[in-house]
Design a protein around this motif. Structure first.
Motif, PDB file in Angstrom:
ATOM      1  N   PRO A 293     -40.859  29.632   2.459  1.00  0.00           N
ATOM      2  CA  PRO A 293     -41.088  28.753   1.302  1.00  0.00           C
ATOM      3  C   PRO A 293     -40.305  29.249   0.089  1.00  0.00           C
ATOM      4  O   PRO A 293     -40.124  30.457  -0.105  1.00  0.00           O
ATOM      5  N   ALA A 294     -39.842  28.329  -0.709  1.00  0.00           N
ATOM      6  CA  ALA A 294     -39.097  28.704  -1.916  1.00  0.00           C
ATOM      7  C   ALA A 294     -40.046  29.260  -2.971  1.00  0.00           C
ATOM      8  O   ALA A 294     -41.203  28.841  -3.089  1.00  0.00           O
ATOM      9  N   ASN A 295     -39.558  30.237  -3.714  1.00  0.00           N
ATOM     10  CA  ASN A 295     -40.259  30.778  -4.880  1.00  0.00           C
ATOM     11  C   ASN A 295     -41.614  31.402  -4.549  1.00  0.00           C
ATOM     12  O   ASN A 295     -42.538  31.401  -5.370  1.00  0.00           O
ATOM     13  N   ARG A 296     -41.734  31.938  -3.336  1.00  0.00           N
ATOM     14  CA  ARG A 296     -42.946  32.667  -2.957  1.00  0.00           C
ATOM     15  C   ARG A 296     -42.544  33.983  -2.299  1.00  0.00           C
ATOM     16  O   ARG A 296     -41.730  33.967  -1.357  1.00  0.00           O
ATOM     17  N   PRO A 297     -43.057  35.133  -2.754  1.00  0.00           N
ATOM     18  CA  PRO A 297     -42.765  36.385  -2.069  1.00  0.00           C
ATOM     19  C   PRO A 297     -43.217  36.308  -0.612  1.00  0.00           C
ATOM     20  O   PRO A 297     -44.291  35.780  -0.311  1.00  0.00           O
ATOM     21  N   ALA A 298     -42.385  36.803   0.294  1.00  0.00           N
ATOM     22  CA  ALA A 298     -42.698  36.770   1.723  1.00  0.00           C
ATOM     23  C   ALA A 298     -43.095  38.162   2.201  1.00  0.00           C
ATOM     24  O   ALA A 298     -42.461  39.167   1.853  1.00  0.00           O
ATOM     25  N   ILE A 299     -44.150  38.220   2.994  1.00  0.00           N
ATOM     26  CA  ILE A 299     -44.665  39.476   3.526  1.00  0.00           C
ATOM     27  C   ILE A 299     -44.682  39.403   5.044  1.00  0.00           C
ATOM     28  O   ILE A 299     -45.238  38.452   5.621  1.00  0.00           O
TER      29      ILE A 299
END
Length: 284
Positions: A48-54
């Protein structure tokens, strides 16, 4: 009668020998890992755009803390929803390639044990961290089954020895250290109670900032079992259970707590994980 007793004795001895071999084989595989296969196919991930990915990695080739892993996933995803993180959970190593790793703000080894990545995948994770990525390890991620020098040096800074066996789980007060990063200290309680399987390391972790510790003199550290009779030692009054450090341009954070599902029900433990994530994804 004598013949019967002789046959019985030989049978019992054979059973004991077979059980000893089976137990010895199992213990060897727990320590050094079970047969390993490596996944190399890149997964299809929609970031997703503009969301930190973990990235939450749950692969195991050593002992599997199944209850803890299963309990952690919905809670980690819940933290993702609460803080607008994208959480991608997998037990497949194919995601450990430079192209996809760089899209994650944090990689969590969630009780991941044994040799779980091939040489190229290990190198990709090392480069990811050293160039600014973050790596978190939970409990089993710190045992001695990984056989990876960079990992042991930069995530742990110490070598795992054992954990207590009698009793295996013990209650202890977890104490916040002084002079820790304000992102942690302003949100974590100074002292809380936890029951866990307390990992014992051969040395104090090097080149790290200790976040939480217990009084190791107040637990029973004895890990002796069968032929392993030299494990009756602990780490003393200053027994670290959570610490962090800078690695190149990146960060690592490790907590030895988290053996069972019960631990994840402790709100203070969950707050530690929550703050560990927040610290890990914060830009330097």
């Amino acid at each position: 009668m004598k013949k019967f007793l002789k046959i019985l004795g030989v049978t019992l001895l054979s059973i004991i020998l077979l059980l000893s071999v089976a137990l010895g084989t199992f213990m060897y595989k727990v320590k050094y890992g079970f047969p390993v296969s490596y996944e190399t196919e890149k997964p299809a991930i929609q970031f997703p755009a503009n969301r930190p990915a973990i990235l939450v990695f749950t692969k195991t080739t050593g002992f599997r803390h199944a209850e803890s892993i299963d309990a952690s996933i919905p809670l980690l995803k819940g933290l993702g929803k609460a803080h607008n993180y994208f959480v991608y959970e997998t037990a497949e190593g194919g995601v450990f390639n430079s192209e996809q790793l760089k899209q994650f703000s944090l990689v969590i080894f969630d009780n991941s044990t044994g040799r779980v990545l091939d040489d190229d995948q290990q190198a990709a994770l090392e480069k990811y961290v050293e160039e600014g990525g973050s790596l978190m390890g939970i409990h089993g991620a710190g045992d001695d089954s990984h056989r990876w020098d960079w990992y042991e040096t930069n995530l742990l800074g110490a070598k795992f020895s054992h954990h207590p066996l009698n009793p295996q789980f013990q209650q202890s007060d977890v104490r916040l250290s002084e002079n820790v990063d304000s992102l942690f200290s302003k949100n974590l309680v100074k002292q809380w109670s936890n029951t866990d399987e307390w990992y014992v390391f051969f040395n104090q972790p090097k080149d790290v900032t200790v976040l939480y510790s217990i009084n190791g003199d107040k637990i029973i550290p004895n890990g002796n079992m069968l032929w392993m009779t030299d494990k009756n030692f602990g780490m003393g009054a200053n027994h670290p259970v959570a610490w962090y450090r800078q690695v190149g341009k990146g960060k690592t954070f490790y907590t030895s707590m988290g053996h069972s599902a019960v631990v994840w029900q402790n709100p203070d433990y969950l707050k530690l994980i929550e703050q560990g994530i927040a610290w890990s994804i914060q830009k330097n």
